[in-house]
Scaffold this motif. Sequence first.
Motif, PDB file in Angstrom:
ATOM      1  N   MET A  13       0.791  -1.090   0.139  1.00 19.68           N
ATOM      2  CA  MET A  13       0.072  -0.033   0.074  1.00 19.68           C
ATOM      3  C   MET A  13       0.813   1.300  -0.038  1.00 19.68           C
ATOM      4  SD  MET A  13      -3.319  -0.690   0.050  1.00 19.68           S
ATOM      5  CE  MET A  13      -4.014   0.584   0.885  1.00 19.68           C
ATOM      6  N   LEU A  14       0.565   2.285  -0.731  1.00 15.41           N
ATOM      7  CA  LEU A  14       1.219   3.392  -0.847  1.00 15.41           C
ATOM      8  C   LEU A  14       2.497   3.380  -1.530  1.00 15.41           C
ATOM      9  CD1 LEU A  14       0.082   5.218   2.353  1.00 15.41           C
ATOM     10  CD2 LEU A  14      -1.422   5.067   0.141  1.00 15.41           C
ATOM     11  N   ASP A  15       2.801   2.267  -2.199  1.00 12.80           N
ATOM     12  CA  ASP A  15       4.211   2.015  -3.029  1.00 12.80           C
ATOM     13  C   ASP A  15       3.906   3.054  -4.281  1.00 12.80           C
ATOM     14  OD1 ASP A  15       5.525   0.490  -1.593  1.00 12.80           O
ATOM     15  OD2 ASP A  15       4.968  -1.195  -2.923  1.00 12.80           O
ATOM     16  N   VAL A  16       4.977   3.811  -4.570  1.00  6.76           N
ATOM     17  CA  VAL A  16       5.021   4.842  -5.811  1.00  6.76           C
ATOM     18  C   VAL A  16       5.529   3.670  -6.957  1.00  6.76           C
ATOM     19  CG1 VAL A  16       6.174   6.644  -6.822  1.00  6.76           C
ATOM     20  CG2 VAL A  16       5.400   6.696  -4.453  1.00  6.76           C
ATOM     21  N   VAL A  17       4.902   3.917  -7.896  1.00  4.78           N
ATOM     22  CA  VAL A  17       5.171   2.910  -9.007  1.00  4.78           C
ATOM     23  C   VAL A  17       5.166   3.619 -10.251  1.00  4.78           C
ATOM     24  CG1 VAL A  17       3.940   0.746  -7.792  1.00  4.78           C
ATOM     25  CG2 VAL A  17       2.530   2.223  -9.342  1.00  4.78           C
ATOM     26  N   ALA A  18       5.726   3.014 -11.361  1.00  4.95           N
ATOM     27  CA  ALA A  18       5.951   3.460 -12.871  1.00  4.95           C
ATOM     28  C   ALA A  18       4.919   2.383 -13.491  1.00  4.95           C
ATOM     29  CB  ALA A  18       7.146   3.854 -13.345  1.00  4.95           C
ATOM     30  N   LEU A  19       4.362   2.821 -14.516  1.00  7.74           N
ATOM     31  CA  LEU A  19       3.721   2.079 -15.645  1.00  7.74           C
ATOM     32  C   LEU A  19       4.690   1.612 -16.651  1.00  7.74           C
ATOM     33  CD1 LEU A  19       0.999   1.218 -16.314  1.00  7.74           C
ATOM     34  CD2 LEU A  19       0.598   3.071 -17.682  1.00  7.74           C
ATOM     35  N   PRO A  43      -3.185   3.506 -23.820  1.00  4.10           N
ATOM     36  CA  PRO A  43      -3.834   4.920 -24.628  1.00  4.10           C
ATOM     37  C   PRO A  43      -5.360   4.862 -24.293  1.00  4.10           C
ATOM     38  CG  PRO A  43      -2.932   3.385 -26.244  1.00  4.10           C
ATOM     39  CD  PRO A  43      -2.346   2.927 -24.796  1.00  4.10           C
ATOM     40  N   GLU A  44      -5.975   3.820 -24.131  1.00  7.63           N
ATOM     41  CA  GLU A  44      -7.336   3.597 -24.027  1.00  7.63           C
ATOM     42  C   GLU A  44      -7.846   4.082 -22.463  1.00  7.63           C
ATOM     43  OE1 GLU A  44      -5.595  -0.183 -22.628  1.00  7.63           O
ATOM     44  OE2 GLU A  44      -5.413   0.953 -24.486  1.00  7.63           O
ATOM     45  N   GLU A  45      -6.884   4.073 -21.439  1.00 12.67           N
ATOM     46  CA  GLU A  45      -7.111   4.778 -20.334  1.00 12.67           C
ATOM     47  C   GLU A  45      -6.563   5.960 -20.110  1.00 12.67           C
ATOM     48  OE1 GLU A  45      -8.918   2.985 -18.231  1.00 12.67           O
ATOM     49  OE2 GLU A  45      -9.173   1.010 -19.089  1.00 12.67           O
ATOM     50  N   GLY A  46      -5.515   6.417 -20.974  1.00 13.66           N
ATOM     51  CA  GLY A  46      -5.014   7.810 -21.206  1.00 13.66           C
ATOM     52  C   GLY A  46      -3.786   7.800 -20.253  1.00 13.66           C
ATOM     53  N   VAL A  47      -3.175   6.563 -20.111  1.00 11.40           N
ATOM     54  CA  VAL A  47      -1.855   6.476 -19.476  1.00 11.40           C
ATOM     55  C   VAL A  47      -0.641   5.983 -20.272  1.00 11.40           C
ATOM     56  CG1 VAL A  47      -2.897   6.725 -17.057  1.00 11.40           C
ATOM     57  CG2 VAL A  47      -2.244   4.513 -18.170  1.00 11.40           C
ATOM     58  N   TYR A  48       0.429   6.251 -19.968  1.00 12.68           N
ATOM     59  CA  TYR A  48       1.649   5.951 -21.130  1.00 12.68           C
ATOM     60  C   TYR A  48       2.859   5.283 -20.179  1.00 12.68           C
ATOM     61  CZ  TYR A  48      -1.475   7.746 -24.214  1.00 12.68           C
ATOM     62  OH  TYR A  48      -2.575   8.008 -25.148  1.00 12.68           O
ATOM     63  N   ARG A  49       3.611   4.416 -20.815  1.00 11.99           N
ATOM     64  CA  ARG A  49       4.764   4.122 -20.126  1.00 11.99           C
ATOM     65  C   ARG A  49       5.536   5.319 -19.225  1.00 11.99           C
ATOM     66  NH1 ARG A  49      10.031   2.745 -21.209  1.00 11.99           N
ATOM     67  NH2 ARG A  49      10.734   0.643 -20.621  1.00 11.99           N
ATOM     68  N   GLY A  50       5.975   4.963 -17.977  1.00 11.10           N
ATOM     69  CA  GLY A  50       6.782   5.928 -17.458  1.00 11.10           C
ATOM     70  C   GLY A  50       5.782   6.663 -16.492  1.00 11.10           C
ATOM     71  N   GLN A  51       4.786   6.833 -16.687  1.00 12.46           N
ATOM     72  CA  GLN A  51       4.042   7.746 -15.648  1.00 12.46           C
ATOM     73  C   GLN A  51       3.919   7.032 -14.211  1.00 12.46           C
ATOM     74  OE1 GLN A  51       0.478   8.391 -18.783  1.00 12.46           O
ATOM     75  NE2 GLN A  51       0.587  10.284 -17.394  1.00 12.46           N
ATOM     76  N   VAL A  52       3.700   8.073 -13.298  1.00 13.23           N
ATOM     77  CA  VAL A  52       3.700   7.618 -12.124  1.00 13.23           C
ATOM     78  C   VAL A  52       2.686   7.470 -11.163  1.00 13.23           C
ATOM     79  CG1 VAL A  52       5.033   8.046  -9.851  1.00 13.23           C
ATOM     80  CG2 VAL A  52       6.311   8.341 -11.946  1.00 13.23           C
ATOM     81  N   GLY A  53       2.375   6.544 -10.595  1.00 12.03           N
ATOM     82  CA  GLY A  53       0.990   6.406  -9.655  1.00 12.03           C
ATOM     83  C   GLY A  53       1.393   5.806  -8.391  1.00 12.03           C
ATOM     84  N   THR A  54       0.420   5.842  -7.775  1.00  9.70           N
ATOM     85  CA  THR A  54       0.412   5.235  -6.384  1.00  9.70           C
ATOM     86  C   THR A  54      -0.719   4.196  -6.025  1.00  9.70           C
ATOM     87  OG1 THR A  54       1.015   7.577  -5.358  1.00  9.70           O
ATOM     88  CG2 THR A  54       0.180   5.951  -3.797  1.00  9.70           C
ATOM     89  N   VAL A  55       0.097   2.981  -5.387  1.00 12.05           N
ATOM     90  CA  VAL A  55      -0.944   2.005  -5.045  1.00 12.05           C
ATOM     91  C   VAL A  55      -1.798   2.368  -3.821  1.00 12.05           C
ATOM     92  CG1 VAL A  55      -0.958  -0.324  -4.041  1.00 12.05           C
ATOM     93  CG2 VAL A  55       0.869   0.334  -5.986  1.00 12.05           C
ATOM     94  N   VAL A  56      -2.985   2.443  -4.186  1.00  9.82           N
ATOM     95  CA  VAL A  56      -3.879   2.509  -2.876  1.00  9.82           C
ATOM     96  C   VAL A  56      -4.694   1.570  -2.690  1.00  9.82           C
ATOM     97  CG1 VAL A  56      -4.288   4.905  -3.769  1.00  9.82           C
ATOM     98  CG2 VAL A  56      -5.708   3.536  -4.477  1.00  9.82           C
ATOM     99  N   GLU A  57      -4.683   0.123  -3.101  1.00 11.22           N
ATOM    100  CA  GLU A  57      -5.297  -0.844  -2.670  1.00 11.22           C
ATOM    101  C   GLU A  57      -4.731  -2.247  -3.310  1.00 11.22           C
ATOM    102  OE1 GLU A  57     -10.065  -2.565  -1.982  1.00 11.22           O
ATOM    103  OE2 GLU A  57      -9.715  -0.413  -2.694  1.00 11.22           O
ATOM    104  N   LEU A  58      -4.974  -3.302  -2.587  1.00 14.60           N
ATOM    105  CA  LEU A  58      -4.641  -4.645  -2.988  1.00 14.60           C
ATOM    106  C   LEU A  58      -5.947  -5.194  -3.248  1.00 14.60           C
ATOM    107  CD1 LEU A  58      -2.514  -6.941  -3.409  1.00 14.60           C
ATOM    108  CD2 LEU A  58      -2.805  -7.498  -1.202  1.00 14.60           C
ATOM    109  N   LEU A  59      -6.133  -5.694  -4.427  1.00 19.06           N
ATOM    110  CA  LEU A  59      -7.362  -6.152  -4.931  1.00 19.06           C
ATOM    111  C   LEU A  59      -7.160  -7.871  -4.563  1.00 19.06           C
ATOM    112  CD1 LEU A  59      -8.246  -3.577  -7.673  1.00 19.06           C
ATOM    113  CD2 LEU A  59      -9.237  -3.706  -5.531  1.00 19.06           C
ATOM    114  N   ALA A  60      -6.530  -8.251  -5.135  1.00 21.87           N
ATOM    115  CA  ALA A  60      -5.902  -9.749  -5.074  1.00 21.87           C
ATOM    116  C   ALA A  60      -4.534  -9.906  -4.918  1.00 21.87           C
ATOM    117  CB  ALA A  60      -6.720 -10.423  -6.536  1.00 21.87           C
TER     118      ALA A  60
END
Length: 66
Positions: free
Chosen positions: A1-7, A12-29
């Motif tokens: 949880m809350l790890d900073v990750v890069a794609l 493109p169908e989701e509007g995000v691209y390789r290298g964009q940075v996000g934050t893990v907000v939930e473990l689903l499985a």
Amino acid sequence: MLDVVALLEDLPEEGVYRGQVGTVVELLAPNVFEVEFSDNSGNTYAMLTLKAEHLMVLHYEPVKVA
């Protein structure tokens, strides 16, 4: 949880691209995460369910290898 990750691939169908940075907000499985992508002002522009193989955890401290 809350790890900073890069794609690792373009979604493109989701509007995000390789290298964009996000934050893990939930473990689903095992190895499946909800990742929030936000701009520099904190506004969320994408909230995606992604497998671990599509992400790279970013480290801001030295990594100790045993």
